[in-house]
Each structure stands twice: as structure tokens, then as C-alpha cells.
Design an enzyme around this catalytic site. Structure first.
Site, PDB file in Angstrom:
ATOM      1  N   CYS B  92       0.815  -1.233   0.000  1.00 30.10           N
ATOM      2  CA  CYS B  92       0.000   0.000   0.000  1.00 30.10           C
ATOM      3  C   CYS B  92       0.840   1.271   0.000  1.00 30.10           C
ATOM      4  CB  CYS B  92      -0.933   0.016   1.203  1.00 30.10           C
ATOM      5  SG  CYS B  92      -2.370  -0.985   1.003  1.00 30.10           S
ATOM      6  N   ARG B 126     -12.323   4.929  -4.921  1.00 31.77           N
ATOM      7  CA  ARG B 126     -11.475   4.065  -4.112  1.00 31.77           C
ATOM      8  C   ARG B 126     -11.720   2.609  -4.479  1.00 31.77           C
ATOM      9  NH1 ARG B 126      -8.484   5.804   0.023  1.00 31.77           N
ATOM     10  NH2 ARG B 126      -7.791   4.097   1.351  1.00 31.77           N
ATOM     11  N   HIS B 191      -3.218  -5.632   1.252  1.00 36.22           N
ATOM     12  CA  HIS B 191      -2.694  -5.344   2.582  1.00 36.22           C
ATOM     13  C   HIS B 191      -3.044  -6.450   3.572  1.00 36.22           C
ATOM     14  CE1 HIS B 191      -6.527  -3.000   3.814  1.00 36.22           C
ATOM     15  NE2 HIS B 191      -6.667  -4.264   4.024  1.00 36.22           N
TER      16      HIS B 191
END
Lengths: 471, 240
Positions: B92, B126, B191
Site C-alpha cells: 500500500c 477508491r 494489505h
């Protein structure tokens, strides 16, 4: 006469009636959602409609318990209360609670509204309903995919508090720097509650500690001791921001199988000493009770009475509910973020006999679709006490990943089972060789598990009656 | 003895990141390979050449800015170690930082460390959700599963990706690529628990770290039934 208001309320009341009739769902959000669709400004009609005031509870963990404890106290003190029990804490749940208690023209016959409000929903709810008191429990990371970063959550609540007109007072957790900062930043009249620094409570678990840095100057906060996560006796070495002296402070906190005992010391306008007992375990519940107690005092309830009413507290679903199955003590706990989960593990470890554990993890929208947070939970503590566990049964949509997490924490794979089906998982846990059963579940797993458990086991309403027959 | 550097765990512990360090360490432990973790925080002295595995996670914006400033001062040592085969996993924010720049929605360019030639731009939506990608590790095709949650869109500029996206968005939601690879550096938006759920990738990183120190990289076989069950459960759910 506002026709849209009446149509909206009528539709919601009809939905409530139908949901009761068909027995589907708990009807705690849907009626409000329907009403708000029809009339988005609906809530403004409830502003000022409670005779004595509105108390909102927000924060990450403990909202439901704190708000329910406060509502219990106020009802037992003889007031009529509007409240959203069961954790329906978005604007839809708040609307449902008001509609349920009110008439078709939004009239209420109530003294207080005691509402729990989700942090993200807090700005929207306070836009329409001005609270007289706002109680903030704590701020931890929770459901990143829904809320964004922790900073964003704190900023949302802070922004809404700043916008509130009038004399809204705050009731804040003195031990959480992220909460205590709200006093400094809003300048509002504040009552602080906290737990007295005591070596016996101090925790060394540093994982998932939030907010290491001073919110005002960015340097690392210094702690005399931690209670859990970032809660403790903190101080900024640079700007002097520090744990405020609580008006209501708990000392000599003891959490054992029967529940929590503590001595409460009040200072200033609330001077005195009282003893507190609540029939639920866990230091986090001591905070919840302390918060509810502080709020009740600020509303004028006599401290002795508030403390007495708390002894009769019955936990809501999943807030450490107790059941009895074949003389086994079964506890059901909702888990939703690392700090809450760590606390639930601490409670499990408090039981010294052998136990079976069932953990049900779902990743539906209401649970948070991202379950990465399981890797921030300190499951490693279990490994030091493995002889206390007969086995771990992992269930729910992400059963396999839960088992994986336990394996990497160091739990031997021979103690791990996965069983997606709740009923079979529950059977396995109840029929294990342990003398007690601990069940931990995320939000959407909680209801089905509770339902099945309720059919099999006897609900224990208050642990004072729960003295095992064998002792 | 392998030494793991967990970079800025104080700052970059956004969401389950420590699962990656945990997986690397446990899979060494289970094989009897001695391993040690050092946590390096802001301002701590650090000699990147001494490490075998470097982990950089993600953080919130404010924390990433602090980290970027701190790391900028140490970039020469990091570049030398990377060129010398240091095994790196960057996730990330840590991933974005290794590239050339990040362009904000206002068009401002925040410079990265420039270790890898990719760049990142703020996207208008997003990317949040489960991801499956296919990658090749030591000549073997492997499916990796994980969860992405990023606003930035990364463009590789011809750099090798970590893999191709079978489910989810990946680097930018357009070119079907996820992550980046350069020498022994592995970057990804997946992640949290990327390594535990993808033991093949973890073992690949361990083998590379051992080979760099001149040890035989043939790893003892472990019982991966729990790992494979978690991996397969997601593949079945997402790809069928």
C-alpha cells in the site's frame, strides 16, 4: 399539520407492525429507513420533544452497553425514556426509536431520549437533534473499509461537536487521549470519568495501541501506565496535554467470574464514595458502567440509586451474555475490532478451568468486508495458557482464515477445527470436554448464533442467580 | 540467522500489516531457521545492508508523510541494499513510496524515493474489496488472494507487475495488473494478511533471502493444510 410527516410515520409504524406480525427481523432500522426515504427531514420534528433532554453516546466500543445501562438507570429512576437498544445506531435506528415512542404527529410523552449514535452517523443525527449531553466512550480502529482512518472518525465527531449550538455538555473518558482532547478542542463544559491508576490493572499488551502521538504537537505521548490499548495515564512531554483529573473515578476494580466490583470516588460537585457492582465481566465494562453512572449523576440521579440500579443490569445480545448448558457456563460476546477482541480474550483467560471456544467470523457489509484486523488482535496471549483450552472451533464465512490466524499465533493445529455451519459448530463447542464455553462472533454471525444457542441453552439473566449448583 | 527489518511499525501498522512479518518469522521458525525481527522507528539508526528481509507497510496520510521525510534521508543506503538483492515486501503506502511520485487530486506531485520507475495518481474512486491475482514464483504459476483498499492508482511505466488480476481492481483498475517487481523487491496493494494466506509467496521470499546469503534455498516442506484451506476458500468464492 404536516402531511408528509404523518405519511412517513404511518409507513414506519405499519412496517413495525408487519415485521412483528411476520416475526422477521428485529425491526430496529427498517421502519426508520422507510420514513426517512419519504421524509428526509423527519428527525427535526423530534427536536425539543423530550421534556427533560437528550443524551447521546458515541465512540468505538461500549456504545450499546453504556447507553443501555444509562437508559436502565433512568427508567428505574422513574423517567420515561426513548432509546434505541440493540445497537441500531445509525440515523435510521434513531428515527425508528423516536417513531416507535411517538404519535403520528411526532408527539412524545417522554422525559429523556437516551441514544447511542454511530461515530460516522453523529454529524447527520446532531444536525436535527441537539443533544444536551454527549458521552464519548473511546476511539479505536474499526472497520477501515467503512469509516476510513481513525483520524477521520475523530474529526467527524469533533466537527459535529463544534457545530452544536447552545450549552451541550460533554461526558468524556479521561483515560483515552483521543477522547480527552475533545474538551480542549471544543471548550465545552465537561465531566470526566476514568479508572484510577493501579498496578494490578496495568496491561503490557502493546499491540494495536492507537494514538501514540500527541494530537496537539505530534510528539510521542508518555505513559505512567496503560490499562488497555491507548487508555491509561498519559502525558505529552512537550505541550502538557495530559490525562485530566476525573470527576468520577473508579478504584480497586476487581473483575471476576461474578462480575465487576469497584469503588467510585466522586470529586468537586459530585463528592462522595460509592461501591459499584455490575454482573458482567471485563475492565471495558467497568468503563461502560462508570460512564453511565457519570451521565446519570449529571442528570440529577442520586449516586446511591444509580449504583443500585446498575447491579440489575442485563446485557444486550452479544455484550457478554451468559447462558447455561448442562451445568456449563456459556458466554456469548460480540467482537468487531482489535481492541474489543483483545478484551474478549482477556475475559476468556479469566476463567481458570478448561473451556471450549467457538469463534464465528463473517465478512458481510455490517461486519466490515475486510477482516485484516484479525491480524492485529493479540491471539498470541492464548498460547501462554493453552492448557486452559480444549479446542477452538472456527465458524462463519471466514472460518478458515480465523483458523489460519490462530495457527500463526502459535495454537497447535490439533486444537483447531473449522465448521462453517453454526449449528454444528455450536454443538461441537457445547459437547466439548471443557467445563465452560466461550463464543465470540462478529455482528452478522451473532444473531443466528444467539438464536440457536437460545434454543439449546438456558439464558442466565443475572449472574447473581448463576451460582453453579455444584459449588 | 536471518534478520527481518520491520520498518516504522509504530507509524505503519494500519490494518493487519504485522501479519506479514508474523508469517515470515513463523515459517522460518517451523523449519528451525533462526530468525530475528528488528523494529526500526522514526529517527532510529538503520543499516539496510545488514538485513535479509525488509517489510514496509501502509499508513494514513499524515503518518506516510512523516515516514517519507525520514526515509528520504536514508535512500542511498536503501538503494544500494536493493541493488545488492535485499528482499523487500512493500504494501500500500509503502509500495507507493518506492515509486517516482504521487500526484494528489489537486495536481501536486509528492516525490517518492524513486527506487522503482512507477508513479501513482489520485483516482476518482477508491478500490475496496477482495482480490485474486496470478503470479509466477520460481517458475510456478500461483494464485494470490488478499484485500485491497486504495485511492491511489499506480502505473508501472513498463516495470514488471507482481501479477495479473483475476478478481478485483489491482494497480489502477484499467490495465489488469497488480503490484510491482524489481530484483528482489515485491510491491502490492494487497494489505493485511497477504503472506499468511499465500504461503508460496512467503516461502519464495525466504528462499530468496537465504540464497542471497549463500545458503541452499531448498526449503523443508511444511504442512500447509490450514493455509491452503484459507486460500482455496477465497478462490472458490471469488472465481467460481
Amino acid at each position: 399539520m404536516n402531511l408528509r410527516l404523518i405519511i412517513a410515520i404511518l409507513a414506519a409504524k405499519l412496517a413495525m407492525y408487519l415485521s412483528r406480525l411476520t416475526g422477521r427481523g428485529r425491526g430496529s432500522s427498517l421502519p426508520g429507513m422507510l420514513a426517512l426515504r419519504i421524509y428526509p427531514e423527519l428527525l427535526k420534528h423530534y427536536q425539543g420533544r423530550t421534556r427533560k433532554g437528550v443524551i447521546m453516546t458515541t465512540g468505538t466500543n461500549g456504545k450499546t452497553t453504556t447507553s443501555n445501562m444509562l437508559a436502565d438507570i433512568m427508567e428505574q429512576a422513574g423517567y420515561r425514556v426513548v432509546t434505541n437498544r440493540e445497537g441500531a445506531n445509525l440515523i435510521t435506528g434513531v428515527a425508528t426509536a423516536y417513531i416507535k415512542s411517538g404519535t403520528l404527529t411526532a408527539r412524545l410523552n417522554c422525559d429523556y431520549a437516551v441514544l447511542e449514535v454511530d461515530e460516522a452517523a453523529f454529524p447527520a443525527v446532531t444536525r436535527w437533534i441537539r443533544p444536551n449531553r454527549v458521552l464519548v466512550t473511546n476511539f479505536f480502529r474499526d472497520q477501515l473499509d467503512r469509516y476510513g482512518e481513525l483520524d477521520t472518525t475523530v474529526a467527524k465527531v469533533l466537527g459535529a461537536l463544534k457545530k452544536l449550538s447552545g450549552d451541550t455538555e460533554l461526558i468524556l473518558n479521561a483515560d483515552d487521549p483521543l477522547v480527552a482532547r475533545l474538551f480542549k478542542e471544543t471548550g465545552r463544559t465537561t465531566m470526566f470519568y476514568g479508572v484510577c491508576p493501579d498496578a494490578a490493572l496495568s496491561s503490557a499488551a502493546a499491540y494495536s495501541r492507537e494514538a501514540k502521538f500527541c494530537p496537539f504537537c505530534g510528539v510521542t505521548l508518555v505513559y505512567d501506565f496503560y490499562i488497555y490499548s491507548q487508555l491509561g495515564d498519559f502525558k505529552c512531554p512537550q505541550c502538557g496535554f495530559a490525562r485530566p483529573r476525573p470527576d468520577i473515578e473508579a478504584k480497586d476494580v476487581i473483575s471476576d467470574a461474578a462480575g465487576i466490583k469497584a469503588t467510585i470516588r466522586g470529586s468537586g460537585a459530585y463528592g462522595g464514595t460509592w461501591s459499584l457492582f455490575i454482573p458482567v465481566r471485563g475492565i471495558y465494562n467497568a468503563y461502560n458502567a462508570l460512564a453511565a453512572f457519570a451521565a446519570a449523576l449529571s442528570l440529577g440521579v442520586a449516586p446511591e440509586k444509580a449504583a443500585y440500579y446498575l447491579t440489575k443490569y442485563i446485557p444486550a445480545a452479544g455484550r457478554m451474555e451468559s447462558f447455561c448448558y448442562a451445568e456449563k457456563q456459556v458466554t456469548l460476546t460480540l467482537v468487531k475490532n482489535p481492541t474489543g477482541f483483545n478484551q474478549a480474550l482477556t475475559s476468556l483467560l479469566a476463567y481458570k478451568g478448561k473451556q471450549d471456544v467457538m469463534i464465528a467470523i463473517n465478512d458481510n457489509d455490517a461486519d466490515g468486508r475486510d477482516i485484516s484486523w484479525l491480524w492485529d488482535v493479540d491471539f498470541e496471549v492464548l498460547v501462554r495458557y493453552l492448557n486452559q483450552f480444549n479446542g477452538f472451533i472456527c465458524s462463519g464465512r471466514r472460518a478458515e482464515e480465523m483458523a489460519l490466524r490462530l495457527k500463526y499465533a502459535g495454537v497447535p493445529t490439533c486444537l483447531l477445527t473449522t465448521e462453517r455451519n453454526y449449528r454444528r459448530a455450536l454443538d461441537a463447542a457445547l459437547h466439548g470436554e471443557g467445563a465452560a464455553v466461550g463464543i465470540l462472533a462478529t455482528y452478522t454471525a451473532l444473531w443466528p448464533v444467539e438464536k440457536i444457542l437460545g434454543q439449546k441453552a438456558e439464558r442466565v439473566s443475572n449472574s447473581a442467580d448463576r451460582v453453579p449448583s455444584v459449588s | 540467522m536471518l534478520t527481518v527489518c520491520h520498518l516504522y511499525p509504530d507509524l505503519l501498522n494500519l490494518y493487519g500489516d504485522r501479519g506479514n512479518v508474523l508469517a515470515f518469522v513463523q515459517r522460518c521458525n517451523w523449519r528451525g531457521l533462526p530468525v530475528r525481527v528488528e523494529e526500526v522507528n522514526l529517527g532510529d539508526p538503520v543499516e539496510f545492508a545488514d538485513y535479509d528481509f525488509l517489510f514496509i507497510g501502509g499508513g494514513s496520510d499524515r503518518e506516510q508523510t512523516l515516514m517519507a521525510a525520514d526515509l528520504k534521508a536514508r535512500v542511498t543506503g536503501l538503494r544500494a541494499a536493493v541493488d545488492n538483492g535485499l528482499v523487500v515486501l512493500a504494501i500500500c503506502g509503502g509500495y507507493q513510496l518506492l515509486g517516482c511520485y504521487y500526484r494528489t487530486p489537486e495536481g501536486r506531485e509528492i516525490p517518492g524515493l524513486g527506487l522503482l520507475g512507477f508513479y501513482t495518481e489520485a483516482g476518482d474512486k477508491r478500490f475496496i474489496g477482495n482480490v485474486v491475482l496470478e503470479t509466477e514464483l520460481a517458475g510456478k504459476k500461483t494464485k494470490l488472494v488478499g484485500f485491497e483498499n486504495h485511492g491511489g492508482q499506480t502505473f508501472l511505466n513498463g516495470l514488471e507487475p507482481l501479477g495479473s488480476v483475476l478478481y478485483g481492481s489491482g494497480n489502477n483498475g484499467r490495465d489488469g495488473l497488480e503490484g510491482a517487481r524489481y530484483k528482489n523487491v515485491f510491491c502490492s496493494y494487497l494489505h493485511g494478511p497477504l503472506l499468511p494466506k499465500n504461503p508460496a509467496l512467503t516461502d519464495h521470499l525466504i528462499a530468496l533471502a537465504l540464497a542471497r546469503r549463500g545458503y541452499a534455498s531448498q526449503l523443508a516442506v511444511l504442512d500447509d493444510s490450514v493455509e491452503n484451506m484459507a486460500n482455496q476458500a477465497m478462490l472458490k468464492r471469488l472465481l467460481s
